[in-house]
Write a protein that holds these residues in place. Structure first.
Motif, PDB file in Angstrom:
ATOM      1  N   ARG A 184      -1.700  -8.474  -0.827  1.00  0.00           N
ATOM      2  CA  ARG A 184      -0.955  -7.703   0.168  1.00  0.00           C
ATOM      3  C   ARG A 184      -1.490  -6.264   0.264  1.00  0.00           C
ATOM      4  O   ARG A 184      -1.813  -5.783   1.360  1.00  0.00           O
ATOM      5  N   ALA A 185      -1.592  -5.588  -0.845  1.00  0.00           N
ATOM      6  CA  ALA A 185      -1.984  -4.183  -0.824  1.00  0.00           C
ATOM      7  C   ALA A 185      -3.402  -4.024  -0.273  1.00  0.00           C
ATOM      8  O   ALA A 185      -3.679  -3.099   0.488  1.00  0.00           O
ATOM      9  N   TYR A 186      -4.296  -4.966  -0.644  1.00  0.00           N
ATOM     10  CA  TYR A 186      -5.681  -4.845  -0.174  1.00  0.00           C
ATOM     11  C   TYR A 186      -5.817  -5.161   1.309  1.00  0.00           C
ATOM     12  O   TYR A 186      -6.664  -4.603   2.000  1.00  0.00           O
TER      13      TYR A 186
ATOM     14  N   PHE B 239       1.990   2.087  -3.389  1.00  0.00           N
ATOM     15  CA  PHE B 239       0.940   2.746  -4.178  1.00  0.00           C
ATOM     16  C   PHE B 239       0.829   4.227  -3.823  1.00  0.00           C
ATOM     17  O   PHE B 239       0.655   5.069  -4.697  1.00  0.00           O
ATOM     18  N   MET B 240       0.951   4.525  -2.537  1.00  0.00           N
ATOM     19  CA  MET B 240       0.866   5.914  -2.101  1.00  0.00           C
ATOM     20  C   MET B 240       1.998   6.742  -2.719  1.00  0.00           C
ATOM     21  O   MET B 240       1.795   7.852  -3.189  1.00  0.00           O
TER      22      MET B 240
ATOM     23  N   LEU C 110       0.835  -1.195   0.000  1.00  0.00           N
ATOM     24  CA  LEU C 110       0.000   0.000   0.000  1.00  0.00           C
ATOM     25  C   LEU C 110       0.877   1.255   0.000  1.00  0.00           C
ATOM     26  O   LEU C 110       0.604   2.226  -0.716  1.00  0.00           O
ATOM     27  N   GLU C 111       1.968   1.173   0.758  1.00  0.00           N
ATOM     28  CA  GLU C 111       2.901   2.297   0.824  1.00  0.00           C
ATOM     29  C   GLU C 111       3.455   2.610  -0.572  1.00  0.00           C
ATOM     30  O   GLU C 111       3.564   3.766  -0.967  1.00  0.00           O
TER      31      GLU C 111
ATOM     32  N   GLU D 171      -3.570  -4.405   3.492  1.00  0.00           N
ATOM     33  CA  GLU D 171      -3.126  -3.171   4.144  1.00  0.00           C
ATOM     34  C   GLU D 171      -4.192  -2.084   4.051  1.00  0.00           C
ATOM     35  O   GLU D 171      -4.459  -1.359   5.012  1.00  0.00           O
ATOM     36  N   LEU D 172      -4.841  -2.014   2.881  1.00  0.00           N
ATOM     37  CA  LEU D 172      -5.884  -1.005   2.677  1.00  0.00           C
ATOM     38  C   LEU D 172      -7.080  -1.273   3.598  1.00  0.00           C
ATOM     39  O   LEU D 172      -7.625  -0.358   4.217  1.00  0.00           O
TER      40      LEU D 172
END
Lengths: 137, 434
Positions: free
Chosen positions: B219-221, A118-119, A115-116, B223-224
């Motif tokens: 992974r990203a989801y 993506f930010m 996520l980091e 975390e989101l």
């Protein structure tokens, strides 16, 4: 004014994350998501506004018509003059690399996995638009 | 180099094909001329020569006809009805390996096996009604078998019933055809191999690419999701998140190593490469710098030879072995000694450490894909030693381990020596790094 961003990517999960990242980076934008190369081709060819968008984000692996072909099409279309094109992909084959060198996108990014990541990408894209768009009157 | 060999092979096939066409054409022409003249289909042959066109007829050119029979590449015989040879040109005795006087007066059947002699007699009988052609196997005086083509026609000479027989040696043509077929088979299997390798390459790339994509999203989801839940999270949720993130990272490592491993299946296109083993170690150490420093490891090596194969592979080999020596260390700081000794026509390399050692009962198993002796407390994919084995084996060597629990491990592998002429002098001296 809202920035109009066309995201051409068959993975809508990535499109959504990008939208979150841009909004998190305080970019006021309206995103048009296109999931298929053929649809994207129609959109590009029939677009009546000039410029048709403020930014294009393009994936390389797409159904039917791939990202490299679309990139070529965008480069040949006069109404897209000056519109930044960002290519993002999860990995590139050597063939893609060669094509990228020929049709040089404005920027090239490997898709982040956190996520980091993506930010951070959201911030970089905001900078690209800031650098390439004419200042508002 | 490989491409050159194929080019030479292809050129050879082209030559053989051309020669085959020539041989067949010569064969056909000679046969047609003979049959035409003999059967009376043609009364005269006009031949272009240096002194202008000349006309040959059967009656008027006995001399020319005789010379033709003497010189022709086929055996030409005149037989009585039962197969008795009354006339032979010099070629036929040469084919069977006997002097002319032993051929004339024999029966043609004498030069074939019993079974073939029977069918030959049948052929001669039938030739009285209609010209015959058939393949036989001539038994030479030396005991070898020569495939031949026999053409027989009937004619009357001064009221005597005779047979005119032409014996063509098919061995040359057969050899040409066989060589051609063998070459075609080689080209065909080479083509199949190339397609299979291309498929494999595309498959591994697609697999690595397509399997990574959902992982990134998981992974990203995660975390989101946790971020959007925000303050309602407790310690358990954090632990769950850690497990998901670490699992995806581990899966990414596995995919990367598996891709490395599968790419070692690609055919060798590096026959000409030679590598200075010392250079490969230096690069491996540079890649491992952070773990070497963190563990206060020391790697030392003596004079090492040049070996056949690509440097990139040997960097990976040494990196995996040195990395393992550090990963499976004892409470003491890791000490890793690398050496090589000459044994017959190969080099035996040794990577010796003072680590925790390996129970000998697992000394084979550890080279298997995904085989691990430790739990998650020591991270790893279980592919590293399988990659080492593949690198050593594709360069013609073997790899094994000699170890006991608590007494360090010695990984040994053999490599062919780089051939004389392409080997710069063995590097002397000892380099050390801390």
């Amino acid at each position: 004014m809202k920035k109009r961003i066309i995201v051409i990517d068959d993975n809508t999960a990535d499109t959504f994350l990008l939208e979150q990242a841009l909004k998190g980076g305080a970019v006021d934008c309206a995103i048009v998501g296109i999931v298929d190369g053929e649809q994207a081709q129609n959109y590009i060819c029939r677009s009546e506004e000039t410029p048709p968008a403020d930014l294009i984000v393009l994936d390389l692996n797409l159904p039917r018509i791939d990202g490299i072909q679309l990139l070529r099409l965008i480069r040949e279309c006069p109404s897209f003059d000056g519109v930044p094109v960002i290519v993002w992909t999860s990995s590139t084959s050597p063939k893609d690399q060669a094509a990228l060198e020929e049709f040089h996108p404005t920027r090239f990014f490997v898709k982040p996995s956190s996520l980091e990541g993506f930010m951070e990408l959201g911030t970089k894209i905001r900078d690209v638009m800031g650098a390439t768009l004419p200042a508002p009157r | 180099m490989e491409r050159d060999t194929h080019e030479v092979l292809r050129e050879r096939v082209r030559q053989l094909e051309a020669r085959l066409v020539e041989v067949e054409a010569e064969h056909l022409e000679a046969e047609e001329t003979l049959f035409a003249l003999r059967g009376g289909l043609v009364d005269a042959v006009i031949s272009a020569g240096p002194a202008g066109d000349r006309v040959y007829t059967l009656e008027g050119a006995d001399e020319t006809y005789r010379v033709f029979l003497e010189k022709m590449a086929e055996g030409a015989l005149t037989l009585m009805r039962d197969g008795l040879i009354v006339f032979s040109n010099p070629k036929f005795p040469a084919m069977v390996g006997l002097p002319m006087e032993q051929v004339v007066g024999s029966r043609i059947q004498d030069f074939f096996s019993d079974a073939e002699a029977v069918s030959l007699s049948v052929l001669l009988d039938r030739a009285r009604i209609e010209s015959q052609k058939q393949e036989f196997c001539l038994a030479t005086h030396a005991g070898t078998k020569v495939p031949v083509y026999i053409a027989a026609s009937y004619f009357e000479h001064h009221d005597l019933e005779c047979l005119c027989v032409v014996v063509t040696d098919l061995a040359d043509e057969k050899r040409t055809k066989q060589a051609l077929k063998a070459a075609e088979l080689i080209l065909e299997s080479e083509k199949r191999l190339r397609i299979a390798n291309e498929d494999l390459k595309q498959f591994t790339f697609a697999a690595a690419h397509d399997l990574r994509e959902p992982l990134r999203n998981i992974r990203a989801y995660t975390e989101l999701l946790l971020k959007s839940i925000g303050t309602a999270l407790n310690g358990d949720h954090d632990r769950m998140k850690t497990v998901i993130v670490e699992s995806t990272e581990r899966m990414e490592d596995l995919l990367r190593d598996l891709l490395d491993y599968s790419q070692l299946n690609a055919p060798l296109d590096d026959h000409d490469s030679v590598t200075d083993a010392s250079d490969a170690i230096t690069k491996a150490i540079a890649n491992l710098q952070s773990v070497i420093q963190a563990s206060s490891a020391e790697v030392s090596w003596g004079p090492l030879p040049w070996v056949c194969g690509r440097e990139q592979n040997y960097v990976q080999l040494f990196q995996n072995l040195i990395g393992n020596a550090i990963k499976y260390r004892s409470p003491q700081p890791p000490r890793i000694a690398i050496s090589a000794r000459r044994q017959a026509d190969e080099w035996v390399f040794s990577v010796h450490d003072n680590g925790i050692g390996i129970d000998p009962q697992y000394s084979v198993q550890i080279f298997g894909l995904f085989k691990r002796l430790h739990g998650r407390e020591i991270p790893g994919t279980g592919i590293g030693l399988a990659i080492c084995q593949k690198i050593v084996e594709r360069n013609g060597g073997r790899i094994w381990v000699e170890s006991e629990l608590g007494r360090g491990s010695e990984f040994l592998f053999t490599l062919r020596t780089a051939e004389a002429g392409e080997t710069p002098a063995i590097r002397q001296g000892v380099e050390q790094t801390a």
